[in-house]
Design a protein around this motif. Structure first.
Motif, mmCIF file in Angstrom:
data_model
loop_
_atom_site.group_PDB
_atom_site.id
_atom_site.type_symbol
_atom_site.label_atom_id
_atom_site.label_comp_id
_atom_site.label_asym_id
_atom_site.label_seq_id
_atom_site.Cartn_x
_atom_site.Cartn_y
_atom_site.Cartn_z
ATOM 1 N N ASP A 1 25.411 -29.298 -17.315
ATOM 2 C CA ASP A 1 26.659 -29.125 -16.583
ATOM 3 C C ASP A 1 26.412 -28.135 -15.461
ATOM 4 O O ASP A 1 25.739 -27.123 -15.666
ATOM 5 C CB ASP A 1 27.741 -28.596 -17.535
ATOM 6 C CG ASP A 1 29.079 -28.426 -16.849
ATOM 7 O OD1 ASP A 1 29.584 -29.407 -16.287
ATOM 8 O OD2 ASP A 1 29.612 -27.297 -16.867
ATOM 9 N N LEU A 2 26.935 -28.423 -14.286
ATOM 10 C CA LEU A 2 26.799 -27.511 -13.156
ATOM 11 C C LEU A 2 28.070 -27.577 -12.340
ATOM 12 O O LEU A 2 28.467 -28.646 -11.883
ATOM 13 C CB LEU A 2 25.594 -27.885 -12.292
ATOM 14 C CG LEU A 2 25.274 -26.918 -11.164
ATOM 15 C CD1 LEU A 2 24.749 -25.586 -11.714
ATOM 16 C CD2 LEU A 2 24.255 -27.524 -10.205
ATOM 17 N N ILE B 1 20.696 -24.181 -25.766
ATOM 18 C CA ILE B 1 21.338 -24.188 -24.446
ATOM 19 C C ILE B 1 21.229 -22.814 -23.789
ATOM 20 O O ILE B 1 21.377 -21.780 -24.437
ATOM 21 C CB ILE B 1 22.831 -24.589 -24.555
ATOM 22 C CG1 ILE B 1 22.956 -25.994 -25.139
ATOM 23 C CG2 ILE B 1 23.516 -24.524 -23.192
ATOM 24 C CD1 ILE B 1 24.373 -26.448 -25.398
ATOM 25 N N CYS B 2 20.982 -22.849 -22.467
ATOM 26 C CA CYS B 2 21.001 -21.632 -21.640
ATOM 27 C C CYS B 2 22.219 -21.698 -20.719
ATOM 28 O O CYS B 2 22.541 -22.764 -20.187
ATOM 29 C CB CYS B 2 19.756 -21.555 -20.758
ATOM 30 S SG CYS B 2 18.211 -21.389 -21.651
ATOM 31 N N PHE B 3 22.868 -20.567 -20.518
ATOM 32 C CA PHE B 3 24.037 -20.473 -19.643
ATOM 33 C C PHE B 3 23.674 -19.616 -18.435
ATOM 34 O O PHE B 3 23.103 -18.536 -18.586
ATOM 35 C CB PHE B 3 25.226 -19.892 -20.397
ATOM 36 C CG PHE B 3 25.664 -20.768 -21.531
ATOM 37 C CD1 PHE B 3 26.597 -21.775 -21.322
ATOM 38 C CD2 PHE B 3 25.122 -20.615 -22.799
ATOM 39 C CE1 PHE B 3 26.988 -22.605 -22.367
ATOM 40 C CE2 PHE B 3 25.511 -21.429 -23.852
ATOM 41 C CZ PHE B 3 26.445 -22.434 -23.640
ATOM 42 N N THR B 4 24.024 -20.117 -17.250
ATOM 43 C CA THR B 4 23.607 -19.460 -16.018
ATOM 44 C C THR B 4 24.765 -19.312 -15.041
ATOM 45 O O THR B 4 25.786 -19.981 -15.164
ATOM 46 C CB THR B 4 22.504 -20.272 -15.312
ATOM 47 O OG1 THR B 4 23.041 -21.535 -14.913
ATOM 48 C CG2 THR B 4 21.289 -20.482 -16.212
ATOM 49 N N ARG B 5 24.535 -18.451 -14.053
ATOM 50 C CA ARG B 5 25.416 -18.352 -12.888
ATOM 51 C C ARG B 5 24.544 -18.033 -11.686
ATOM 52 O O ARG B 5 23.460 -17.461 -11.824
ATOM 53 C CB ARG B 5 26.520 -17.323 -13.094
ATOM 54 C CG ARG B 5 26.062 -15.958 -13.479
ATOM 55 C CD ARG B 5 27.259 -15.042 -13.807
ATOM 56 N NE ARG B 5 26.803 -14.020 -14.734
ATOM 57 C CZ ARG B 5 27.393 -13.707 -15.880
ATOM 58 N NH1 ARG B 5 28.470 -14.340 -16.267
ATOM 59 N NH2 ARG B 5 26.905 -12.775 -16.646
ATOM 60 N N ALA B 6 25.024 -18.427 -10.494
ATOM 61 C CA ALA B 6 24.217 -18.248 -9.287
ATOM 62 C C ALA B 6 25.118 -18.043 -8.077
ATOM 63 O O ALA B 6 26.305 -18.374 -8.099
ATOM 64 C CB ALA B 6 23.320 -19.458 -9.069
ATOM 65 N N TRP B 7 24.490 -17.524 -7.013
ATOM 66 C CA TRP B 7 25.189 -17.223 -5.767
ATOM 67 C C TRP B 7 24.317 -17.625 -4.588
ATOM 68 O O TRP B 7 23.108 -17.403 -4.605
ATOM 69 C CB TRP B 7 25.472 -15.724 -5.661
ATOM 70 C CG TRP B 7 26.234 -15.197 -6.820
ATOM 71 C CD1 TRP B 7 27.590 -15.039 -6.920
ATOM 72 C CD2 TRP B 7 25.702 -14.740 -8.073
ATOM 73 N NE1 TRP B 7 27.916 -14.526 -8.150
ATOM 74 C CE2 TRP B 7 26.774 -14.336 -8.886
ATOM 75 C CE3 TRP B 7 24.412 -14.655 -8.590
ATOM 76 C CZ2 TRP B 7 26.602 -13.845 -10.170
ATOM 77 C CZ3 TRP B 7 24.235 -14.165 -9.880
ATOM 78 C CH2 TRP B 7 25.328 -13.764 -10.652
ATOM 79 N N PHE C 1 22.264 -25.476 -19.449
ATOM 80 C CA PHE C 1 20.991 -26.180 -19.418
ATOM 81 C C PHE C 1 20.472 -26.381 -20.828
ATOM 82 O O PHE C 1 20.415 -25.435 -21.612
ATOM 83 C CB PHE C 1 19.963 -25.379 -18.596
ATOM 84 C CG PHE C 1 20.285 -25.355 -17.136
ATOM 85 C CD1 PHE C 1 19.634 -26.210 -16.258
ATOM 86 C CD2 PHE C 1 21.263 -24.515 -16.639
ATOM 87 C CE1 PHE C 1 19.948 -26.211 -14.910
ATOM 88 C CE2 PHE C 1 21.590 -24.508 -15.294
ATOM 89 C CZ PHE C 1 20.927 -25.359 -14.425
ATOM 90 N N ALA C 2 20.095 -27.637 -21.144
ATOM 91 C CA ALA C 2 19.504 -27.953 -22.441
ATOM 92 C C ALA C 2 18.058 -27.484 -22.438
ATOM 93 O O ALA C 2 17.332 -27.668 -21.460
ATOM 94 C CB ALA C 2 19.550 -29.456 -22.698
#
Length: 162
Positions: free
Chosen positions: A94-95, A122-128, A145-146
């Motif tokens: 998911d993004l 699962i990994c959870f991320t955030r970005a800018w 992310f799986a």
């Protein structure tokens, strides 16, 4: 080959010493021309150079939003991978991208991503994405992310696989 070979430790230093390879292993990433500039455990920085062929609106010279999506997706995936103790790929589940404002015309875009939570699968991320600093962000991303099964480096492909 034994199962131990597929789960051999891959130290963060290996990622840090191979930023160009990480940026170029995906054919569309090579075509867009983005690159990783720095990686730490759970955090990665990058640069998306402005290129005429990446412009979304010829009247403004602003880079296409899809380029930003691909850039942030790759940064998030790399940040997630940098948290792994063993060689593992991650796959985008998911993004979400929120576009805050258009990028400035004819300017490179900086980006950074962090992996802020990791479960067993699962990994959870955030970005800018931004120009000089995150004070005036162009777009943000949040992703899940799986975590895939371990793979041998010899199965990971290379720049000639395009």
């Amino acid at each position: 080959m034994s199962d131990d070979a597929t789960s051999a430790p891959v130290p963060l230093e290996l990622m840090q010493g191979n930023l160009d390879m990480i940026s170029g292993v995906i054919p569309w990433g090579r075509r867009l021309g983005f690159r990783m500039t720095k990686v730490e455990k759970g955090h990665v920085w990058g640069l998306q150079p402005w290129k005429d062929r990446l412009v979304g609106d010829p009247d403004t010279g602003v880079i296409h939003g899809g380029v930003l999506t691909a850039f942030l997706d790759n940064l998030c995936g790399t940040a997630a991978s940098s948290t792994m103790e063993r060689a593992r790929f991650v796959a985008t589940l998911d993004l979400r991208i929120d576009y805050m404002r258009p990028a400035d015309p004819r300017r490179d875009i900086l980006g950074e991503a962090e992996c802020y939570h990791v479960t067993r699968s699962i990994c959870f991320t955030r970005a800018w994405a931004y120009h000089e600093t995150r004070d005036k962000v162009i777009a943000t991303a949040a992703g899940a992310f799986a975590i895939t099964k371990p793979r041998l480096p010899s199965t990971m492909g290379g720049q000639d696989d395009a």
